[in-house]
Design a protein around this motif. Structure first.
Motif, PDB file in Angstrom:
ATOM      1  N   ASP A 179      22.882  44.584  45.445  1.00 54.02           N
ATOM      2  CA  ASP A 179      22.863  43.418  44.376  1.00 54.02           C
ATOM      3  C   ASP A 179      23.252  42.451  44.869  1.00 54.02           C
ATOM      4  O   ASP A 179      24.680  42.110  44.888  1.00 54.02           O
ATOM      5  N   PRO A 180      22.639  41.142  44.731  1.00 56.77           N
ATOM      6  CA  PRO A 180      23.177  39.840  45.124  1.00 56.77           C
ATOM      7  C   PRO A 180      24.197  39.363  44.197  1.00 56.77           C
ATOM      8  O   PRO A 180      25.102  38.684  44.574  1.00 56.77           O
ATOM      9  N   HIS A 181      24.409  39.665  43.051  1.00 53.07           N
ATOM     10  CA  HIS A 181      25.233  39.344  41.910  1.00 53.07           C
ATOM     11  C   HIS A 181      26.750  40.181  42.476  1.00 53.07           C
ATOM     12  O   HIS A 181      27.818  39.519  42.416  1.00 53.07           O
ATOM     13  N   ALA A 182      26.522  41.252  42.731  1.00 49.44           N
ATOM     14  CA  ALA A 182      27.981  41.988  43.086  1.00 49.44           C
ATOM     15  C   ALA A 182      28.335  41.564  44.565  1.00 49.44           C
ATOM     16  O   ALA A 182      29.632  41.448  44.665  1.00 49.44           O
ATOM     17  N   LEU A 183      27.543  41.182  45.182  1.00 53.27           N
ATOM     18  CA  LEU A 183      27.899  40.528  46.581  1.00 53.27           C
ATOM     19  C   LEU A 183      28.456  39.271  46.306  1.00 53.27           C
ATOM     20  O   LEU A 183      29.504  38.825  46.852  1.00 53.27           O
ATOM     21  N   ARG A 184      27.903  38.366  45.464  1.00 49.52           N
ATOM     22  CA  ARG A 184      28.511  36.778  45.173  1.00 49.52           C
ATOM     23  C   ARG A 184      29.996  37.427  44.763  1.00 49.52           C
ATOM     24  O   ARG A 184      31.027  36.688  45.068  1.00 49.52           O
ATOM     25  N   ALA A 185      30.277  38.202  43.659  1.00 49.54           N
ATOM     26  CA  ALA A 185      31.307  38.589  43.008  1.00 49.54           C
ATOM     27  C   ALA A 185      32.497  38.945  44.135  1.00 49.54           C
ATOM     28  O   ALA A 185      33.562  38.442  44.091  1.00 49.54           O
ATOM     29  N   ALA A 186      31.936  39.786  45.071  1.00 48.24           N
ATOM     30  CA  ALA A 186      32.897  40.186  45.981  1.00 48.24           C
ATOM     31  C   ALA A 186      33.249  39.075  46.802  1.00 48.24           C
ATOM     32  O   ALA A 186      34.590  38.918  47.389  1.00 48.24           O
ATOM     33  N   MET A 217      37.072  37.431  47.673  1.00 46.98           N
ATOM     34  CA  MET A 217      37.512  37.522  49.086  1.00 46.98           C
ATOM     35  C   MET A 217      38.155  36.201  49.130  1.00 46.98           C
ATOM     36  O   MET A 217      38.996  35.813  50.122  1.00 46.98           O
ATOM     37  N   SER A 218      37.514  35.119  48.800  1.00 44.89           N
ATOM     38  CA  SER A 218      37.562  33.663  49.315  1.00 44.89           C
ATOM     39  C   SER A 218      38.925  33.094  48.336  1.00 44.89           C
ATOM     40  O   SER A 218      39.452  32.090  48.682  1.00 44.89           O
ATOM     41  N   ARG A 219      39.450  33.701  47.274  1.00 46.11           N
ATOM     42  CA  ARG A 219      40.570  33.291  46.650  1.00 46.11           C
ATOM     43  C   ARG A 219      41.744  33.387  47.767  1.00 46.11           C
ATOM     44  O   ARG A 219      41.980  34.698  48.098  1.00 46.11           O
ATOM     45  N   PRO A 220      42.515  32.402  47.763  1.00 47.30           N
ATOM     46  CA  PRO A 220      43.858  32.346  48.335  1.00 47.30           C
ATOM     47  C   PRO A 220      44.761  33.593  47.772  1.00 47.30           C
ATOM     48  O   PRO A 220      44.774  34.000  46.713  1.00 47.30           O
ATOM     49  N   PRO A 221      45.555  34.290  48.789  1.00 50.09           N
ATOM     50  CA  PRO A 221      46.344  35.292  48.414  1.00 50.09           C
ATOM     51  C   PRO A 221      47.461  34.765  47.197  1.00 50.09           C
ATOM     52  O   PRO A 221      47.751  33.708  47.004  1.00 50.09           O
ATOM     53  N   GLY A 222      47.649  35.627  46.181  1.00 50.24           N
ATOM     54  CA  GLY A 222      48.389  35.268  44.982  1.00 50.24           C
ATOM     55  C   GLY A 222      47.759  34.485  43.972  1.00 50.24           C
ATOM     56  O   GLY A 222      48.584  34.112  42.912  1.00 50.24           O
ATOM     57  N   VAL A 223      46.562  34.085  44.030  1.00 44.86           N
ATOM     58  CA  VAL A 223      45.872  33.563  42.781  1.00 44.86           C
ATOM     59  C   VAL A 223      45.182  34.415  42.092  1.00 44.86           C
ATOM     60  O   VAL A 223      44.615  35.347  42.351  1.00 44.86           O
TER      61      VAL A 223
END
Length: 149
Positions: free
Chosen positions: A132-139, A143-149
């Protein structure tokens, strides 16, 4: 096992097929494909980053933009010079003691739209199969968010 062979990962999964390593490799391939496609429009990823930041934050200074794109101010001057030549950015001269302000032009907005279309074309060509491209983008966003954000 001979002493020349590295030990197998504890899970039995090969390092080469680990999800993290596959993401790194796929990211590099995606980056090269995007860079190649952008080059046809006179853009680089650094140009795209600068244009994107200026679109979201009008009137940034060279220093502000360099910090956001994670390059030196000198390198950003070179990037901006190219974008000015492309007609993508206007530079408002600074008053004494104040930083110059950078503004996206209509051409800059057009280049961002073009880059968006290029990215969509590359997205459409991804071999996602049943994913699912939407689920992949969400994941990937998570993953791209810095830790603690």
């Amino acid at each position: 096992m001979t002493t020349d062979e590295p030990p197998a990962p504890p899970s039995g999964q090969s390092l080469v097929t680990s999800t993290t390593m596959l993401l790194v490799g796929a990211g590099r391939v995606a980056q090269r494909r995007l860079e190649t496609a952008l080059r046809k429009h006179g853009l680089t990823l650094r140009h795209l980053g600068a244009l994107g930041h200026l679109a979201r934050n009008p009137e940034l200074s060279y220093s502000d933009l360099a910090r956001r794109v994670a390059v030196t101010v000198q390198s950003m001057h070179s990037t901006i010079a190219t974008l000015v030549e492309l007609g993508a950015i206007d530079v408002e001269s600074a008053e004494r003691g104040r930083p110059a302000r950078l503004r996206l032009t209509a051409r800059g907005t057009e280049l961002l739209r073009t880059a968006g279309r290029v990215a969509q074309e590359l997205d459409a060509a991804l071999p996602l199969g049943e994913l699912d491209p939407h689920a992949l983008r969400a994941a990937l966003l998570e993953m791209s968010r810095p830790p603690g954000v």
